[in-house]
Design a protein around this motif. Sequence first.
Motif, mmCIF file in Angstrom:
data_model
loop_
_atom_site.group_PDB
_atom_site.id
_atom_site.type_symbol
_atom_site.label_atom_id
_atom_site.label_comp_id
_atom_site.label_asym_id
_atom_site.label_seq_id
_atom_site.Cartn_x
_atom_site.Cartn_y
_atom_site.Cartn_z
ATOM 1 N N TYR A 1 8.650 12.041 1.654
ATOM 2 C CA TYR A 1 7.065 12.070 1.095
ATOM 3 C C TYR A 1 6.264 12.642 2.325
ATOM 4 C CZ TYR A 1 2.742 10.569 -1.145
ATOM 5 O OH TYR A 1 1.645 10.731 -1.476
ATOM 6 N N SER B 1 2.733 1.593 -3.249
ATOM 7 C CA SER B 1 1.986 2.266 -4.240
ATOM 8 C C SER B 1 1.578 3.798 -4.189
ATOM 9 C CB SER B 1 0.537 1.222 -4.301
ATOM 10 O OG SER B 1 -0.179 1.720 -3.077
ATOM 11 N N ILE B 2 1.542 4.067 -3.171
ATOM 12 C CA ILE B 2 1.330 5.845 -2.710
ATOM 13 C C ILE B 2 2.474 6.492 -3.286
ATOM 14 C CG2 ILE B 2 0.876 7.477 -1.222
ATOM 15 C CD1 ILE B 2 -1.010 5.591 0.054
ATOM 16 N N HIS C 1 0.956 -1.105 0.057
ATOM 17 C CA HIS C 1 0.089 -0.090 -0.015
ATOM 18 C C HIS C 1 0.759 1.302 -0.037
ATOM 19 C CE1 HIS C 1 -3.516 2.566 0.923
ATOM 20 N NE2 HIS C 1 -2.531 3.164 2.145
ATOM 21 N N ASN D 1 -5.943 6.156 6.263
ATOM 22 C CA ASN D 1 -5.783 4.931 5.421
ATOM 23 C C ASN D 1 -5.164 3.915 6.196
ATOM 24 O OD1 ASN D 1 -7.942 5.654 3.756
ATOM 25 N ND2 ASN D 1 -6.511 6.481 2.544
ATOM 26 N N THR E 1 -0.156 6.110 -6.646
ATOM 27 C CA THR E 1 -1.629 5.749 -6.460
ATOM 28 C C THR E 1 -2.216 6.211 -5.212
ATOM 29 O OG1 THR E 1 -1.110 3.558 -7.673
ATOM 30 C CG2 THR E 1 -3.211 3.686 -6.590
ATOM 31 N N ASN E 2 -3.042 7.054 -5.124
ATOM 32 C CA ASN E 2 -3.737 7.717 -4.113
ATOM 33 C C ASN E 2 -4.524 6.774 -3.216
ATOM 34 O OD1 ASN E 2 -2.260 10.159 -4.365
ATOM 35 N ND2 ASN E 2 -3.904 10.990 -5.994
ATOM 36 N N ASN E 3 -5.351 5.988 -4.154
ATOM 37 C CA ASN E 3 -6.102 5.021 -3.331
ATOM 38 C C ASN E 3 -6.901 5.735 -2.162
ATOM 39 O OD1 ASN E 3 -7.195 2.481 -3.014
ATOM 40 N ND2 ASN E 3 -5.677 1.939 -1.397
ATOM 41 N N LYS E 4 -7.452 6.902 -2.295
ATOM 42 C CA LYS E 4 -8.350 7.541 -1.324
ATOM 43 C C LYS E 4 -9.757 7.015 -1.324
ATOM 44 C CE LYS E 4 -6.016 11.773 -1.348
ATOM 45 N NZ LYS E 4 -5.874 13.605 -1.166
ATOM 46 N N PHE F 1 2.337 12.583 3.652
ATOM 47 C CA PHE F 1 1.155 12.322 3.542
ATOM 48 C C PHE F 1 0.196 13.315 4.180
ATOM 49 C CE2 PHE F 1 3.165 8.327 3.664
ATOM 50 C CZ PHE F 1 2.620 7.303 3.216
ATOM 51 N N GLN G 1 -4.714 10.041 3.843
ATOM 52 C CA GLN G 1 -3.996 8.930 3.680
ATOM 53 C C GLN G 1 -3.366 8.723 5.037
ATOM 54 O OE1 GLN G 1 -1.121 11.185 1.174
ATOM 55 N NE2 GLN G 1 -1.792 10.112 -0.600
#
Length: 867
Positions: free
Chosen positions: A501, A457-458, A454, A510, A463-466, A503, A507
Amino acid sequence: MSTNKEKIYKYIQKQFLEDQKKGEDNGVETKEVSNFLNIKRSNASALLNQLIKEDLLKKSSTRPVHYYLSDRITHTAFDDVIGGRNSLSEAVKQAKAAINFPGGALPIHIIATPGSGTTYFSKILIRYAKEQKIIPINAPYHEINCKLLEDKPALLNEELFGKNDNNYFVSKYKNSVIMINHYEKLDTAQVYRINHALDQIQNKTGNLIILSTIPENKNKINLPIKIELPSFDQKPISEKLAIIEAMFEKQARNSGKPIITASDLILALAQHSYNYGFKSLSKLIVLASAKAYLRSLDDNKDTIYINTGDLPDTFVFNKTLDAKNYQKIQRLINNRENFVFKGNTLNSIDSIERKYESKLYEKIDSKYQDLSQEGLKAENIQQVVFNRVKELYSKYGFQDCHVEGNTNNQESLQELSKIVPKDIIDLTAGYLTEATKVLKRRFDSSIFYGLCLHINSIINLGTNNKHEISDQKVKQLKNTYSQEYTLTTAFVDRIEKRLHYSFDEEQKINLLMFLVEPKKSKKHPVVLYAMHGDGVAHYLSEVTNKLNDKDNSYSYDMQLNKKMDIVYKELRNLVININQDQGIIVIYDMGSFKDIFNRITDETNIPIRLINVPVTLVGLEVARRAVNTTNIDDIYHDVLSNLQTWNSNTTNNKQNMIITLCHTGEGGAVQLKDYIEQYSHLDFTVKAMSISDRAVLAKNVQDLRKVYNIRSFIGTYNPNLFRIPFISITKIFENSHKDLDKILSFIPVHSTSSIYDRIYDYYQNELKYTHVDQLKETMPQVIDALNEQYELDENQLIGVFTHIVGIIENALAGKKRQQINLSEKKIEYLRTDFDYLQNVLKILERKFNIVFNNSDLYTIVAILRKL
């Protein structure tokens, strides 16, 4: 325990080694020794002069007088290494041989699992090489850590072989220490080039070259000197205890306060298995000391008291040593209840966290004061500061590499590393490790792998996957799962620092939900083995966990001489720690476990279900019967037919009972009852009764015999009812409570129980005129008295026991007594023995209405004195 003279000598040895590092030898003064031991100066001077007479020290002719090691004593850095004469003896021998090799030191190959002390041993090697003048005192130290440079192959090649392969490590430094760590991270080509360089080496540069790797990789570098270091778990228990004591002494010195901890905690640390050996152990001790130090600030105490609560909840305290190691430990700790560390004992533990620990307690003091001024409660201060301690410690490389569960599967991690960068894997492992400790629950490996993918991927795939979580839901999650949110925030901060990075809040939520999910999993009951003896329960639990592939089985081993109040406290703490809100199924063998667990249930409301598997009692019964019959099938079928009732320990299927007596049935009788219930492990029912009205007593006892097997009366005098044996209250209290069960079983205190049980069983059928119940009342006292006077071996004890019973039986049968012609001279020679025997045997003469004559006495003395 070391004497003051031994402590002084070791202290001067240490000072000598410290001075040698600087190329000096300053010796010590009398005042310095006096202060070190906190003794009078005159006493210190006397001890120093004794060491001079023994040619262990010499002294200066100047004033003030300085004391030095004698010229005849050769001291090296290896002298005081813990295990230097035991588990590390071969390693020390090889190291000395390599360093003192004619023409220059040979390259040294160290092979060890992580946490086995490679760094520490390397430092001792280097110090020894400087002492031997193989390398200069101020020789530079150059380390090439292949593990740290694994992701930077170009830089690693440059460190090893120079730019354009023209400046290999063996030639680029002179009069230096070159350390190549973790070369298992090198590829085949790099290993080949190192081997080639070492083959060509002509050690004219005066270097000391050390290479280290793990055991699986030990044959890839070709060197004549291969030093294999044992892991911490492989070290003997004496060394483990010495290492733990040294580490606690260090914490006492750093904190400026004495540290006191119970022997049980020290033993638990010594028995525990550590994933990363010395590093894991050091981390536990530092954190426990820091936590207890903080508590001492709250309580305004000058002493640090460490207790079991200062160790992680996942730490297992009830691992039992095998009998051999248990006895060895008892000798080593000398039956001490507590260990006291004053911080004035120098030791050779010099690990890599020194720079951190020296300021750790100052940071705690500072942070404590800051938080106190903010008006926070003590418990809040402790939590915040201790979290800070863990954060500081992590900066010095003591993070666990994997989380609990199955995430340490090397094959799976290798596959994962093909997709996810190592930094993300390490950060995520640290996140879940900390969550495991803080939230006190385990995370399945799927959570670990899913979280790694996960995050990758961000960060790396964009990939934000929100999930479009509302502000209200975010607030609710933060409030409901505040601990998880705090952990996640800290985790995000670490990601930002290392991976650059950032967040956003959604995020972060999550990530938090990965921690929340395990709460939805079902909780289950757990199994607890509770057995008598050393290691029985532990090994049953260990086998259960291995065969079941689950860690839901626990153990408690009860040593036979342990006090029942201690057993209760230990079991109560264990039950609380292992309960997962669904209760505990206890499998126990015998004794008072049933009452203890029922009490724990009443006090804690934790559901406990008891399963009695009386394997110990069955074994005792089978062994006892096997001595008295030659027919194996008789024993086998008899045991099977009575298997369900062995836990009552009777042959008539009735529960055993002991009756305590006094004139009112209260007072002394009740105290006796309480005493027996507290210290006996026999699981007998105990009833207090009145002896004032014999008729009423007889009727009550007759009614009880319908339900119970009355084992004995205990009181001030024998009521002589129904031939029930009697035990004097004096016999109970003249002996240690540890011997209570022997007394209740009519076993001579100094004798082996099974032997006398067999004798009584044999006599039950063989004696026609002598009542065995009367023998049980009297013979233990006689045998104890004879054993105390003559210190008899087992053969003598059995021989004199059976011989005396034979005399009694013949006398009661009216048989002609043996007559031995004894001269007056012989009788006078044995007068002391005769007088002592006549006094001891009076109890038998009164009980059986007989008189022992001189011939009887002589035959008994002949056995006692082996005439």
